[in-house]
Enzyme design. Structure first.
Site, PDB file in Angstrom:
ATOM      1  N   SER A  25     -13.618 -11.696 -16.864  1.00  0.00           N
ATOM      2  CA  SER A  25     -14.774 -11.833 -15.982  1.00  0.00           C
ATOM      3  C   SER A  25     -14.926 -13.259 -15.471  1.00  0.00           C
ATOM      4  CB  SER A  25     -16.042 -11.425 -16.750  1.00  0.00           C
ATOM      5  OG  SER A  25     -17.210 -11.721 -16.026  1.00  0.00           O
ATOM      6  N   SER A  65     -24.086 -15.005  -4.823  1.00  0.00           N
ATOM      7  CA  SER A  65     -25.360 -14.980  -4.111  1.00  0.00           C
ATOM      8  C   SER A  65     -26.156 -16.270  -4.175  1.00  0.00           C
ATOM      9  CB  SER A  65     -26.228 -13.840  -4.650  1.00  0.00           C
ATOM     10  OG  SER A  65     -26.513 -14.029  -6.026  1.00  0.00           O
ATOM     11  N   THR A 102     -23.895  -2.480  -2.239  1.00  0.00           N
ATOM     12  CA  THR A 102     -25.309  -2.127  -2.237  1.00  0.00           C
ATOM     13  C   THR A 102     -25.725  -1.646  -0.865  1.00  0.00           C
ATOM     14  OG1 THR A 102     -27.532  -2.912  -2.783  1.00  0.00           O
ATOM     15  CG2 THR A 102     -26.111  -4.438  -1.615  1.00  0.00           C
ATOM     16  N   LYS A 105     -29.206  -4.595   0.921  1.00  0.00           N
ATOM     17  CA  LYS A 105     -29.163  -5.912   1.563  1.00  0.00           C
ATOM     18  C   LYS A 105     -28.840  -5.746   3.048  1.00  0.00           C
ATOM     19  CE  LYS A 105     -28.526  -8.400  -2.737  1.00  0.00           C
ATOM     20  NZ  LYS A 105     -28.871  -7.277  -3.624  1.00  0.00           N
ATOM     21  N   THR A 109     -32.252  10.643 -11.495  1.00  0.00           N
ATOM     22  CA  THR A 109     -32.588  11.433 -10.309  1.00  0.00           C
ATOM     23  C   THR A 109     -31.970  10.786  -9.081  1.00  0.00           C
ATOM     24  OG1 THR A 109     -34.649  12.234 -11.264  1.00  0.00           O
ATOM     25  CG2 THR A 109     -34.506  12.239  -8.862  1.00  0.00           C
TER      26      THR A 109
END
Length: 403
Positions: free
Chosen positions: A136, A188, A244, A247, A277
């Site tokens: 990582s 970010s 995502t 954004k 859900t």
């Protein structure tokens, strides 16, 4: 134990360190972004938002709103269940097909947030492969770190964006062990961009899978908004592209894209997917409309990058330090949590400029900043007002430390 006293003491500690976070009560105005109404002490006042992750203003785009209205009238409000139990609406299927087409992959899988897609996918991939080692980048997002921890797989770090160190770490591992290299495309908080092709080269050399978090890249880079992986022509080399919808695409949700087998594997074993859900169909329809528009239009992307470059030049002219990078994110460096919050408060209270302070644990202590995100809908007048306000506030604190 006095639980209430403990809670209060911990919160008091955050306040003393200047790290206590206050939510600004703002009301986004459809069609008027970056304008918003701030509600404070019973008063309403217009402010200009300079820290939104709705990078392209797609959260108010007419095509997105129309698609969501139509889907709401057609499908109703909620999905009605998990994807496995009555919750797979046709809107979800169409969106997953759109995402796969965006990245040129065989398949895609939706999640309720980018955080969940990282947490569930990384934890599932690493935990289900015996002996898997995750390698990582040391600056990976908290959602990625949580997924790795939850997997209980061995985790090794390599220095940020350092391909030589990545090779060193991989060379020390058992050649027969399953390996997964996890990193982001655009980071970010600093706004720097990973050397994805070089990372893929090293991963291929050692037989490792690759997992690229593109949440701050999708919609913003590449000829059709496929992200840095599309721009650099390396999307086909990655095992997993994670992104995502919250954004650049202006709504909410997360996803992964890759092979049919990989997506089906995560779908079949990830508890975070199985027991959640599904997204409301109207959200899925809005996201699909945003993706379709940005696959065809470069106007928003070009304007975004022009706005970011213009802001950097303007900040240089007034001596306000910012981290240099090649992305759309402009981190204005303060290096002190208390001063950073004071500057943010003054900008909001006295100038109507809303930009949140960023402090630990989001960034390391001593690197506190204002994370400014210019957008295509920030006008020249907006830019003039921001720069003027920053210059006035900066001089008040005599801050001229170089980035």
């Amino acid at each position: 134990m006095n639980y209430e006293a403990y809670f209060r003491s911990q919160l008091d500690g955050l306040r003393r360190e200047g790290r206590y976070r206050v939510f600004a009560d703002i009301e986004r105005q459809a069609g008027a972004f970056p304008r918003a109404i701030r509600h404070d002490a019973g008063k309403a006042r217009e402010v200009t938002v300079w820290c939104s992750n709705d990078y392209l203003g797609m959260g108010q785009h007419p095509k997105v709103l129309a698609a969501m209205h139509e889907a709401l009238d057609r499908y109703g409000a909620g999905a009605g269940g998990t994807r496995n139990i009555s919750g797979t609406n046709h809107a979800h299927v169409l969106l997953e097909q759109e995402l796969a087409a965006l990245h040129g992959t065989e398949a895609a899988l939706l999640f309720n947030s980018g955080y969940m897609s990282n947490w569930a996918s990384l934890s599932t991939l690493a935990s289900r492969m015996p002996g898997c080692v995750i390698v990582s980048d040391e600056m990976n997002h908290a959602s990625m770190i949580e997924g790795m921890r939850h997997s209980r797989a061995e985790r090794r770090l390599f220095r940020h964006n350092d391909v030589i160190d990545l090779r060193r770490v991989l060379s020390e591992l058992d050649p027969k062990a399953p390996k997964l290299v996890a990193f982001e495309s655009v980071y970010s908080m600093d706004g720097d961009i990973a050397p994805i092709a070089e990372i893929c080269d090293v991963a291929d050399e050692f037989g490792a899978m690759t997992y690229c978090d593109e949440v701050h890249g999708v919609g913003l880079y590449g000829a059709t908004g496929g992200g840095v992986t599309e721009r650099d022509g390396v999307a086909h080399r990655l095992t997993v592209i994670e992104g995502t919808l919250a954004k650049a695409f202006g709504v909410i949700g997360g996803y992964i894209a890759g092979s049919h087998a990989m997506c089906d594997f995560v779908r079949s074993f990830a508890s975070g997917f199985i027991f959640s859900t599904a997204l409301p169909p109207a959200v899925a329809a809005g996201a699909r409309a945003a993706i379709q528009h940005l696959r065809q239009s470069n106007t928003e992307r070009e304007r975004l990058h022009e706005r970011a470059a213009t802001l950097r030049r303007r900040l240089d002219a007034i001596g306000v330090p910012h981290l240099p990078n090649n992305s759309h994110i402009v981190p204005v460096m303060v290096y002190d949590p208390v001063i950073c919050k004071d500057i943010s408060d003054i900008l909001l209270d006295e100038h109507g400029v809303y930009v949140q302070p960023i402090n630990y644990p989001t960034v390391p202590r001593g690197t506190e900043r204002l994370r400014i995100t210019p957008s295509p809908v920030h006008s020249d007048a907006d830019m003039d007002h921001l720069v003027s306000a920053l210059e006035k506030v900066w001089s008040r604190f005599s801050l001229r430390r170089a980035a």
